[in-house]
Design an enzyme around this catalytic site. Sequence first.
Site, PDB file in Angstrom:
ATOM      1  CG  ASP A  21      -2.020  -1.130   1.045  1.00 18.31           C
ATOM      2  OD1 ASP A  21      -1.836  -2.001   0.174  1.00 18.31           O
ATOM      3  OD2 ASP A  21      -3.005  -1.140   1.798  1.00 18.31           O
ATOM      4  CD  GLU A  53      -4.951  -4.459   9.412  1.00 14.81           C
ATOM      5  OE1 GLU A  53      -4.808  -4.206   8.206  1.00 14.81           O
ATOM      6  OE2 GLU A  53      -5.763  -3.831  10.141  1.00 14.81           O
TER       7      GLU A  53
END
Length: 717
Positions: free
Chosen positions: A451, A684
Amino acid sequence: MWLVTKDGKHVMRHFCENSGDLKSFGWREHNGRDFGRQELFEQDMVLETSFVKSKEGSLGYGGDWSTRINVQNMLNDEVERTVHLFFYLADEGGNGLNLGKDVLGLKRSSVLASGSRQDVGNWQMHLKSQNQLETHYCGFKTPDIVNLSDLVQQNLVVQEGKSERLQLSDTSEDSSNIYVFQISTTTQSTIDIAFISGIREETSNTENRIMSLTGSPLSSLLEEKHIAFDAKFKECFNLSEKLDLETFVVGKAAIGNMLGGIGYFYGQSKIHAPRSTLAKSEDDFLLYWPAELYTAVPSRPVFPRGFLWDEGFHQLLIWRWDVQITLEIVGNWLDLMNIDGWIPREQILGDEALSKIPKQYVLQLPSNGNPPTLLLVIRDLIDGIRAEKFNKAERDEILSFLDRAFVRLDAWFKWFNTSQIGKENGSYYWHGRDNITNRQLNPQSLSSGLDDYPRASHPNEDERHVDLRCWMYLAADCMNSIQEFMGKKETLVTEDYSSISKLLSDFTLLNQMHYDHDHGAYLDFGNHTEDVRLIWKEVTGEDGRLSREFVRETFGKPEPRLVPHIGYVSFFPFMFRIIPADSTILDKQLDLISNRSIVWSDYGLLSLAKTSSLYMKYNTEDEAPYWRGAIWMNMNYMILSSLHHYSKVDGPYSSKARTIYEELRINLIRNVVRNYNQTGYIWEHYDQTKGTGEGARVFTGWSALILLIMSEEYPLF
């Protein structure tokens, strides 16, 4: 569903969410096939749901199943509190369901509902309990299951206004395809709900099948499955006796939630198909064919959909538990390939998946890829066959799968090798970066999976991405291994995998393209300047009005150069073991990894060096740093895997690699276990300074790789 009281108001729990309301929830055990047990810690009670499936005596597709709901008081008092549970069943095909004859009393009959379908035959659902229950119901005719809790709550509000009682209306719409049953009971209750299918009128064993799946027989069955889960866990992962009980609990939660998160999705992806060269519109799309996908997911609360590069990491864990599940899932993903060899990287299939994704990420771009991690799994399976880790039946199944999958894997590689190729021989770059943005500090490369990890400041076709080059080496080497292992004839193959693999593993060429001697690190190449900032600026809109906006401004002239950002991307040649064991560059890589001023921390390796100009920097006014410092488990696992490799091979740096390996492994395990004990979740990613869990909770996608770190199971490539 169940009701809770918040700020004096009744709130319905339905979909698992990422909010902080529940103290903890997740699967404690799940075998991926016919058994699971989860716990949900509410403010004043614990809900434990268990299920078991049985094909014994059933003629229906999928067999019979039963679920047990245990409600326990969590407070240290003896007060019995009323609990309102809502069990619903739906026919997504819209077929009408039949309501049981004694739903409100359940004395003459325990049937909640019944029906008939071509796939499961005649079926019935029964409710059994030794506790005092009050039941009510409502029926709906609607295809919308995602917003079902809203309909139920509206029904309750209306009834409460009429009767001042919190109960469903005991009414149903004509041809209802959804029935919701309210089960009001107290804490310290046990409720069994059994589903039996394939019922034939000529046989009279229906009652026996119900009895075998409720009450004490169900207790025995659940206990058997629990014992079997424990035994298989020990067999599959062979955890060291040195690990404490807390670590074992986290390991079981990792595999349980990974398997419990597997889902079946159905729908049509939206593919970007621009009608003009102007800015992308959400309406410029074509629909992919109606497709099904059986897959694991990163996190059911936040990411209840398939992610292509995540799935490869998921399957590194799952194949060690059940290789048939892995082959089924990988096959499902390959079935999503179009004629060009492209697979959409995010699979947003169905209402649940669509409800959890921002609109700007729905459209899939056919020019954009995602790391081919499924080949990481396939390579692992081939190495597993060579190491005799499979029995004959499993071996034959894997070989049969590879034989059928080869033509698609070949097409997939060809898509990468033509669509993502760079200008220089042996170079590649991730397509899809925005080269005209004035919003992003550094244009994202979503297709890389990393990302907002910093790349060249001004994207163009001259870019060379070191991570993609290494993924292509893995892909070519894997395809070459399959070709040799399976004895595939060269006439059936579109690429010369042996030559491509040799080219991409050429250490000298790699260093010429990507190695920076000043930093002692591998870096991307592109049109870059460090002198880019986000600033507040007055902008004149189309209506002539002035407004202040946070925009990107370039103050220096970009030039073709190596991009001076050290982080996960810098270690890809190390991860893929392209660096010779006796090279001084390996020594420098080990120094970088273990340097506290760069990426080392007591909790794991940081995604971006503390020395980077973009370390922990926002990418836009609202986009917080994601891969700019946080600790991610998948990359730590890959680096740890190579540290383990280099510690085992002969070379002058094996002892150094071993020392770093042992310390990093301990740090990762300790931090994940600590967070799990404090919060009840695997996260996460983890904070770069404190090690605290961040992002999505119950992120038992690649964060579940902590179990393979515990058991020291790594790919052999």
